[in-house]
Scaffold this active site. Structure first.
Site, PDB file in Angstrom:
ATOM      1  N   ARG A 150      64.231 -60.863  34.764  1.00 47.73           N
ATOM      2  CA  ARG A 150      64.202 -61.149  33.316  1.00 47.73           C
ATOM      3  C   ARG A 150      63.096 -60.305  32.700  1.00 47.73           C
ATOM      4  O   ARG A 150      61.911 -60.554  32.960  1.00 47.73           O
ATOM      5  CB  ARG A 150      63.920 -62.638  33.107  1.00 47.73           C
ATOM      6  CG  ARG A 150      63.886 -63.097  31.659  1.00 47.73           C
ATOM      7  CD  ARG A 150      63.443 -64.568  31.569  1.00 47.73           C
ATOM      8  NE  ARG A 150      64.263 -65.469  32.326  1.00 47.73           N
ATOM      9  CZ  ARG A 150      63.899 -66.721  32.676  1.00 47.73           C
ATOM     10  NH1 ARG A 150      62.716 -67.189  32.312  1.00 47.73           N
ATOM     11  NH2 ARG A 150      64.704 -67.466  33.394  1.00 47.73           N
ATOM     12  N   ASP A 166      67.898 -67.988  39.202  1.00 50.26           N
ATOM     13  CA  ASP A 166      68.462 -69.294  38.863  1.00 50.26           C
ATOM     14  C   ASP A 166      69.905 -69.299  39.349  1.00 50.26           C
ATOM     15  O   ASP A 166      70.677 -68.381  39.013  1.00 50.26           O
ATOM     16  CB  ASP A 166      68.465 -69.511  37.345  1.00 50.26           C
ATOM     17  CG  ASP A 166      67.071 -69.564  36.738  1.00 50.26           C
ATOM     18  OD1 ASP A 166      66.124 -69.929  37.453  1.00 50.26           O
ATOM     19  OD2 ASP A 166      66.942 -69.255  35.543  1.00 50.26           O
ATOM     20  N   HIS A 191      66.030 -73.171  40.199  1.00 52.94           N
ATOM     21  CA  HIS A 191      65.068 -72.053  40.098  1.00 52.94           C
ATOM     22  C   HIS A 191      64.339 -71.856  41.442  1.00 52.94           C
ATOM     23  O   HIS A 191      63.698 -72.779  41.945  1.00 52.94           O
ATOM     24  CB  HIS A 191      64.095 -72.405  38.971  1.00 52.94           C
ATOM     25  CG  HIS A 191      62.972 -71.449  38.722  1.00 52.94           C
ATOM     26  ND1 HIS A 191      62.964 -70.558  37.668  1.00 52.94           N
ATOM     27  CD2 HIS A 191      61.791 -71.259  39.364  1.00 52.94           C
ATOM     28  CE1 HIS A 191      61.842 -69.869  37.667  1.00 52.94           C
ATOM     29  NE2 HIS A 191      61.109 -70.272  38.687  1.00 52.94           N
ATOM     30  N   HIS A 230      60.620 -64.578  37.146  1.00 52.19           N
ATOM     31  CA  HIS A 230      61.823 -63.765  36.932  1.00 52.19           C
ATOM     32  C   HIS A 230      61.443 -62.326  36.572  1.00 52.19           C
ATOM     33  O   HIS A 230      62.132 -61.389  36.960  1.00 52.19           O
ATOM     34  CB  HIS A 230      62.674 -64.353  35.802  1.00 52.19           C
ATOM     35  CG  HIS A 230      63.407 -65.599  36.181  1.00 52.19           C
ATOM     36  ND1 HIS A 230      64.639 -65.583  36.795  1.00 52.19           N
ATOM     37  CD2 HIS A 230      63.102 -66.897  36.017  1.00 52.19           C
ATOM     38  CE1 HIS A 230      65.064 -66.820  36.976  1.00 52.19           C
ATOM     39  NE2 HIS A 230      64.146 -67.653  36.516  1.00 52.19           N
ATOM     40  N   GLU A 273      62.961 -77.765  38.104  1.00 45.57           N
ATOM     41  CA  GLU A 273      64.303 -77.227  37.807  1.00 45.57           C
ATOM     42  C   GLU A 273      65.042 -77.004  39.121  1.00 45.57           C
ATOM     43  O   GLU A 273      64.665 -76.105  39.890  1.00 45.57           O
ATOM     44  CB  GLU A 273      64.192 -75.893  37.040  1.00 45.57           C
ATOM     45  CG  GLU A 273      63.525 -76.037  35.692  1.00 45.57           C
ATOM     46  CD  GLU A 273      63.305 -74.714  34.935  1.00 45.57           C
ATOM     47  OE1 GLU A 273      63.106 -74.763  33.720  1.00 45.57           O
ATOM     48  OE2 GLU A 273      63.324 -73.650  35.591  1.00 45.57           O
TER      49      GLU A 273
HETATM   50  C1  LIG Z   1      64.294 -70.852  31.379  1.00 41.58           C
HETATM   51  C2  LIG Z   1      64.586 -71.329  32.780  1.00 41.58           C
HETATM   52  N1  LIG Z   1      65.855 -70.846  33.210  1.00 41.58           N
HETATM   53  C3  LIG Z   1      63.494 -70.874  33.720  1.00 41.58           C
HETATM   54  O1  LIG Z   1      63.677 -69.926  34.450  1.00 41.58           O
HETATM   55  N2  LIG Z   1      62.334 -71.554  33.664  1.00 41.58           N
HETATM   56  C4  LIG Z   1      61.182 -71.141  34.416  1.00 41.58           C
HETATM   57  C5  LIG Z   1      60.041 -72.121  34.265  1.00 41.58           C
HETATM   58  C6  LIG Z   1      60.730 -69.754  33.975  1.00 41.58           C
HETATM   59  O2  LIG Z   1      60.836 -69.452  32.778  1.00 41.58           O
HETATM   60  O3  LIG Z   1      60.219 -69.007  34.824  1.00 41.58           O
HETATM   61 ZN   LIG Z   2      64.428 -69.711  36.514  1.00 44.23          ZN
END
Ligand SMILES: C[C@@H](N)C(=O)N[C@H](C)C(=O)O
Ligand SMILES: [Zn+2]
Length: 215
Positions: A86, A137, A197, A130, A194
């Site tokens: 990400r 995820d 994750h 990420h 979560e």
């Molecule tokens: C936003 C969610 N999918 C996620 O990945 N949360 C964790 C805490 C992150 O943003 O790293």
């Molecule tokens: Zn995540």
């Protein structure tokens, strides 16, 4: 001014970027639903930095994931992957969304019991694994591609998504643990808040937050 050191830094960044792999090439039978490329996510819009619906990961993480996928397949299961690398600009987009109290379009679906101001930190990180290329995820599906019932949907920001939440059924807990145990055995650390994750523990760049666009 373009200096020698700025060119050198850019070259190092590009070299590191080349260490990222398109996971679909390693896991050709896995399923992908890259939510932040589309509007089907908690922001309700495509997210900055996702120009393609690809799952990129650093190669060390991708190879570990391949190992985990083989275990899932041996159990008659498959992976459905929602997010991988990400870019930092995507994380920044999330943070801007969190800080806009007027935009509550997705509240009922994604954070019915929390205020936006409670999402940052636990459910949405301002600096995320990420962005290091070491985190993804995902969920499990059966052999037909139907998602196993995990007791809450991906990105449902609620204590219900905490892996050990007491309100989920025995079956839902067993499904979460199937995923967790497969990922643990391949060297990934789970995240208790979560269920979807996971971060590869032997990550190559534990302190680098990449920002290249997913093309
Ligand atoms: C936003 C969610 N999918 C996620 O990945 N949360 C964790 C805490 C992150 O943003 O790293
Ligand atoms: Zn995540």
């Amino acid at each position: 001014m373009i200096t020698f050191s700025s060119v050198a830094n850019a070259n190092v960044r590009n070299t590191k970027q080349q260490e990222f792999i398109d996971v679909a090439t390693l896991l050709p039978t896995a399923l992908f639903d890259i939510r932040y490329y589309s509007s089907n996510n908690f922001v309700g819009k495509p997210i900055d930095g996702y120009k393609s619906a690809k799952c990129l990961l650093h190669k060390t993480t991708a190879y570990a994931l391949q190992k985990a996928h083989k275990q899932a397949q041996l159990a008659g299961l498959n992976f459905k992957i929602f997010d991988c690398y990400r870019p930092q600009r995507a994380v920044d987009h999330f943070v801007r969304w969190v800080n806009d109290p007027t935009d509550l379009v997705t509240k009922a679906t994604y954070y019915p019991n929390l205020g936006k101001d409670e999402l940052l930190g636990g459910y949405i990180a301002a600096k995320s694994g990420h962005s290091r290329g070491s985190t993804l995820d995902l969920t499990l599906t059966d052999s037909e591609g139907t998602e196993l019932n995990m007791g809450s949907l991906f990105d449902m920001f609620d204590t219900l998504s905490n892996t050990d939440d007491l309100r989920i059924t025995t079956r839902q807990k067993a499904n979460r643990y199937k995923l967790k145990n497969i990922m643990l055995a391949a060297g990934f650390a789970p995240y208790s808040m979560e269920w979807w994750h996971f971060t590869y523990k032997q990550q190559a760049y534990p302190n680098t937050y990449f920002d290249f666009v997913i093309e």
